[in-house]
Design a protein around this motif. Structure first.
Motif, short mmCIF file in Angstrom:
data_model
loop_
_atom_site.label_atom_id
_atom_site.label_comp_id
_atom_site.label_asym_id
_atom_site.label_seq_id
_atom_site.Cartn_x
_atom_site.Cartn_y
_atom_site.Cartn_z
N GLY A 51 35.95 27.09 52.55
CA GLY A 51 36.66 25.81 52.65
C GLY A 51 37.22 25.57 54.04
O GLY A 51 37.11 24.47 54.59
N ALA A 52 37.79 26.61 54.63
CA ALA A 52 38.37 26.49 55.97
C ALA A 52 37.36 26.84 57.06
O ALA A 52 37.63 26.62 58.24
CB ALA A 52 39.58 27.41 56.08
N MET A 53 36.22 27.40 56.68
CA MET A 53 35.17 27.81 57.61
C MET A 53 35.69 28.82 58.65
O MET A 53 35.44 28.70 59.83
CB MET A 53 34.55 26.61 58.32
CG MET A 53 33.91 25.62 57.38
SD MET A 53 32.49 26.30 56.52
CE MET A 53 31.23 26.10 57.73
N ARG A 54 36.45 29.81 58.17
CA ARG A 54 36.97 30.85 59.04
C ARG A 54 37.31 32.09 58.22
O ARG A 54 37.22 32.07 56.99
CB ARG A 54 38.20 30.37 59.80
CG ARG A 54 39.33 29.97 58.91
CD ARG A 54 40.47 29.38 59.67
NE ARG A 54 41.71 29.84 59.05
CZ ARG A 54 42.86 29.83 59.65
NH1 ARG A 54 42.96 29.40 60.87
NH2 ARG A 54 43.93 30.24 59.04
N LEU A 55 37.71 33.15 58.91
CA LEU A 55 38.10 34.36 58.20
C LEU A 55 39.27 34.06 57.28
O LEU A 55 40.18 33.31 57.64
CB LEU A 55 38.49 35.47 59.18
CG LEU A 55 37.39 36.00 60.08
CD1 LEU A 55 37.94 37.08 60.99
CD2 LEU A 55 36.22 36.52 59.29
#
Length: 79
Positions: A51-55
């Protein structure tokens, strides 16, 4: 992980700048899924938030991660 090993990793460890593409694996009969990335230099596994496109903020589960991480690291280094 102890405080001493955390400090040692911070000072001398891998920066985890090169990671694999996010992978999702389903576990057990419940079909629960976990998405993660693997550091291509040291093989450490990190949870990934699509959803956040990150770790993700929480660490990845440590279920059989070491052999898979080492295999991915070997494949990438030999390519």
């Amino acid at each position: 992980m102890t405080v001493l090993s955390t400090v040692a990793d911070w000072l001398f460890g891998c920066a985890h700048r090169r990671t694999s593409f996010p992978m999702t694996c389903r576990t057990g009969k419940s079909g629960s899924a976990e998405t993660y990335v693997v550091c291509l230099d040291c093989g450490k596994r990190f949870a990934y938030d699509w959803g956040a496109m990150r770790l993700a903020k929480e660490p990845a589960r440590d279920v059989h991660s070491a052999p898979v991480s080492r295999l991915i690291a070997r494949l990438v280094h030999h390519a």
